[in-house]
Scaffold this active site. Structure first.
Site, PDB file in Angstrom:
ATOM      1  N   GLU A   1       0.802  -1.224   0.000  1.00  0.00           N
ATOM      2  CA  GLU A   1       0.000   0.000   0.000  1.00  0.00           C
ATOM      3  C   GLU A   1       0.836   1.276   0.000  1.00  0.00           C
ATOM      4  O   GLU A   1       0.479   2.266  -0.632  1.00  0.00           O
ATOM      5  CB  GLU A   1      -0.951   0.002   1.207  1.00  0.00           C
ATOM      6  CG  GLU A   1      -2.112  -0.956   1.106  1.00  0.00           C
ATOM      7  CD  GLU A   1      -1.786  -2.388   1.494  1.00  0.00           C
ATOM      8  OE1 GLU A   1      -2.676  -3.252   1.401  1.00  0.00           O
ATOM      9  OE2 GLU A   1      -0.617  -2.640   1.886  1.00  0.00           O
TER      10      GLU A   1
ATOM     11  N   HIS B   1     -10.734  -5.746   9.639  1.00  0.00           N
ATOM     12  CA  HIS B   1     -11.552  -5.529   8.450  1.00  0.00           C
ATOM     13  C   HIS B   1     -12.813  -4.735   8.778  1.00  0.00           C
ATOM     14  O   HIS B   1     -13.761  -4.740   7.999  1.00  0.00           O
ATOM     15  CB  HIS B   1     -11.954  -6.863   7.805  1.00  0.00           C
ATOM     16  CG  HIS B   1     -10.807  -7.672   7.294  1.00  0.00           C
ATOM     17  ND1 HIS B   1     -10.003  -8.418   8.122  1.00  0.00           N
ATOM     18  CD2 HIS B   1     -10.317  -7.843   6.039  1.00  0.00           C
ATOM     19  CE1 HIS B   1      -9.078  -9.033   7.400  1.00  0.00           C
ATOM     20  NE2 HIS B   1      -9.238  -8.687   6.135  1.00  0.00           N
TER      21      HIS B   1
END
Length: 661
Positions: free
Chosen positions: A400, A467
């Site tokens: 990322e 998540h």
């Protein structure tokens, strides 16, 4: 003095002499700076004495409009690009004629005029930025390369490895330059890595590499020139390890006591300037008189430009300018929706907005994990590859940080970039370039960050601690970012289109629980919605409810179950900029306010909003400002624990308690 071995090949006398001038000028500037430091006229200096040949050779081998990303001891990059000395002196002295309006020091700046992109102190991101710049060249089919510098210490950073991997997978024409001077500040190489040569690290990425004597200007220039031309014709990344040494400390105050004297003596004999000067004299290209004349001319230029800067006024602080420059200028253009609508889900509205924006912006790309043929973890970009191709819909490796940096580089080189975090939680591994590069770049040197970071977020799906987070407070705290958080399909589509149009970095939160559960009539055509405009969903006289994201739907559910409660319900829609006017006007009318957020309480947007209400509406309040949020734990997996964590179950009672106050 032991001389280096030079091979002029077919270089003309004029080229040989020009290389000498480019070596001599930064050396003389540095010698001037070292005197000024001792006189207390310069506060800090990172010396590149002893390794100038690398900067000079590379810049001389590049085309003038090819980007170079140097570090803080690459003065010769700036002088070889012919930046006037008075502008560099102004930059170092914090004067207005520099490149950063006194906001940055030394070489922490860039300039589009000279195709230079300066570093930040977190060294790693610039490697990924080079990837993005090169990607823009490649997509436009321009035969250009990008050169990016790092030191041997910087090769230990994860961003270095991420950037090499991306460049290799995407076959990007990036010249990765390692200046191996033996020490990362004071830590020797044997305490930093175990491979024999840093160039060997390229093998793991299927990348070509070379080792070059970084003190030999002719080797640097001729070899880089050949490599660069080959890269232009056959786009690919190349890693070069330059062996060199810096004769001063990491910065001037550090000194060099940690360096053995025999090592200093050895490298002094390999001085790139002195050896080259002797060589040019031996072959009759440079005479003593010519050398003396060059030095006198440079000295006059240095002294003259230094005096010019001493006459420049000091920066005067102006609050309006400081606040305005945090963001790139953007004039919002309203595009009103057409009449034809379709009842679609939030996820469909986001996908539709993205697709229509891709049709409007030829320079728009999206990058992320599994977003191409697979369509993304949530299928937002399903079908995009068929319509726009893999050049614009780009699967990325799992890295990322470098992908965010690449998006930044793509923006620098004229593009618009969207980066999808597969889950908003994963932004933590891309946090540094967002908050330290994207957010600050316009304030630092007037460069936009035309990047949207998409953030699938939120709880309610029993997805556990990694998540399910809604981490908007990480970014509302950071000046320079815009933060969007829609609760409805209509808003999501219009705000997404605006986010893509806006040249500033936008963090766009998309609540996963709402993706497929919330439907709304949404115009089929392209339209935009302005940032900083909250939505008043319900009107009432008793209380103001302020929320966003999933909180909006929780509040609607509670109000529907309690029709006796007459409330203003405000959906903030954007958290930066924040529509405080709508909130304050409502509080002044109802005299009570409750703020609902999904994130845990401490340090969240509700806390700041509560403080602002207290400061601006205190005399209108009939009760304390009430905040309702998730508990102070990580978000758990099991349904019963997650329901306890989330504020939905506590909101109704808190609202009734406030009304009864």
């Amino acid at each position: 003095m032991k001389q280096l071995h030079y091979d002029r090949k077919n270089l003309s006398d004029q080229v040989l002499l020009e290389l000498y001038k480019r070596l001599l000028k930064p050396r003389m500037v540095e010698e001037k700076m070292l005197i000024l430091i001792r006189q207390g006229k310069v506060s800090k200096w990172f010396s590149g004495i002893g390794q100038e040949a690398i900067s000079v050779g590379i810049v001389s081998a590049l085309q003038p409009d090819e980007y170079v990303l140097p570090m803080h001891r690459n003065l010769a990059v700036f002088t070889s690009r012919d930046i006037p000395l008075h502008r560099l002196f102004s930059q170092w002295q914090g004067k207005a004629n520099g490149f950063t309006k006194g906001r940055e020091r030394s070489f922490h700046f860039g300039t589009q005029e000279y195709h230079i992109v300066g570093m930040i102190s977190h060294l790693g991101p610039q490697m990924g930025v080079a990837d993005g710049i090169a990607l823009a060249h490649k997509l436009r089919q321009e035969k250009k390369i990008t050169a990016v510098f790092t030191g041997e210490g910087g090769t230990s950073e994860g961003d270095f490895h991420e950037a090499l991997n991306i460049a290799s997978v995407w076959e990007l024409p990036v010249l990765f330059v390692i200046e191996n001077n033996g020490y990362g500040l004071s830590t020797p190489t044997n305490e930093q890595y175990r491979c024999e040569h840093l160039a060997d690290r390229a093998k793991g990425y299927g990348m070509e590499s070379h080792i070059i004597d970084g003190n030999n200007i002719l080797d640097v220039y001729t070899q880089v020139q050949a490599i660069a031309q080959s890269m232009r014709e056959n786009p690919r990344p190349v890693l070069i390890e330059f062996l060199t040494f810096r004769m001063r400390g990491h910065e001037e105050a550090s000194g060099t006591k940690y360096v053995p004297q025999e090592l200093m003596d050895m490298w002094e004999k390999k001085d790139p300037l002195e050896n080259y000067r002797l060589y040019l004299k031996q072959i009759g290209v440079l005479s003593e008189a010519m050398d003396q004349q060059l030095r006198e001319e440079f000295k006059k230029e240095i002294d003259k430009d230094w005096q010019v800067v001493q006459q420049e006024p000091e920066i005067v602080a102006d609050l309006t300018t400081e606040l305005a420059d945090m963001y790139a200028p953007y004039q919002y253009e309203e595009v009103k929706p057409g009449g034809e609508v379709a009842n679609i889900r939030l996820i469909d509205a986001i996908s539709q907005g993205l697709m229509q924006s891709f049709e409007r912006h030829d320079n728009l790309i999206i990058m992320g994990q599994d977003i191409a043929e697979y369509g993304g973890a949530f299928k937002v970009t399903d079908g995009f590859v068929d319509k726009f191709g893999k050049a614009r819909i780009r699967n990325t490796p799992i890295c990322e940080s470098a992908v965010v940096s690449a998006a930044m580089g793509y923006s620098i080189n004229g593009g618009k970039a969207i980066m999808e975090m597969q889950f908003g939680d994963f932004v933590s591994t891309g946090f540094n370039p967002i908050v330290n590069y994207l957010a600050k770049i316009h304030y630092r040197w007037n460069e936009k960050a035309d990047v949207v970071v998409r953030m699938p977020c939120g709880g309610g799906t029993q997805a556990g601690p990694f998540h399910s987070q809604t981490n908007e407070a990480w970014f509302t705290k950071t000046p320079g970012l815009k933060v969007v958080y829609p609760a409805f399909p209509f808003d999501a589509k219009g705000l997404m289109n605006t986010a893509i149009n806006d040249p500033n970095p936008v963090i766009f939160f998309e609540h996963k629980l709402l993706y497929r559960s919330i439907y709304q009539d949404v115009p089929k055509d392209y339209y935009t919605l302005a940032f900083g405009k909250a939505s008043l969903l319900r009107e009432g006289e008793q209380v103001s409810i302020v929320t966003f994201g999933a909180g909006v739907h929780w509040a609607l559910e509670i109000l529907d179950a309690n029709p006796q409660i007459k409330a203003d319900l405000i959906d903030l829609r954007t958290l930066q900029p924040l529509d405080t006017e709508t909130v304050f006007n409502s509080v002044k009318k109802t005299n009570k306010v409750i703020i609902l957020q999904e994130d845990s309480m401490f340090g969240g947007i509700a806390s700041d909003l509560s403080a602002m209400i207290m400061e601006n509406c205190f005399e209108y309040l009939d009760a304390p400002v009430k905040r309702v949020a998730s508990i102070e734990t990580a978000i758990p997996f099991v349904k019963a624990l997650e329901e306890q964590y989330l504020p939905k179950g506590r909101f109704e009672q808190a609202l009734k308690d406030l009304l009864a106050y």
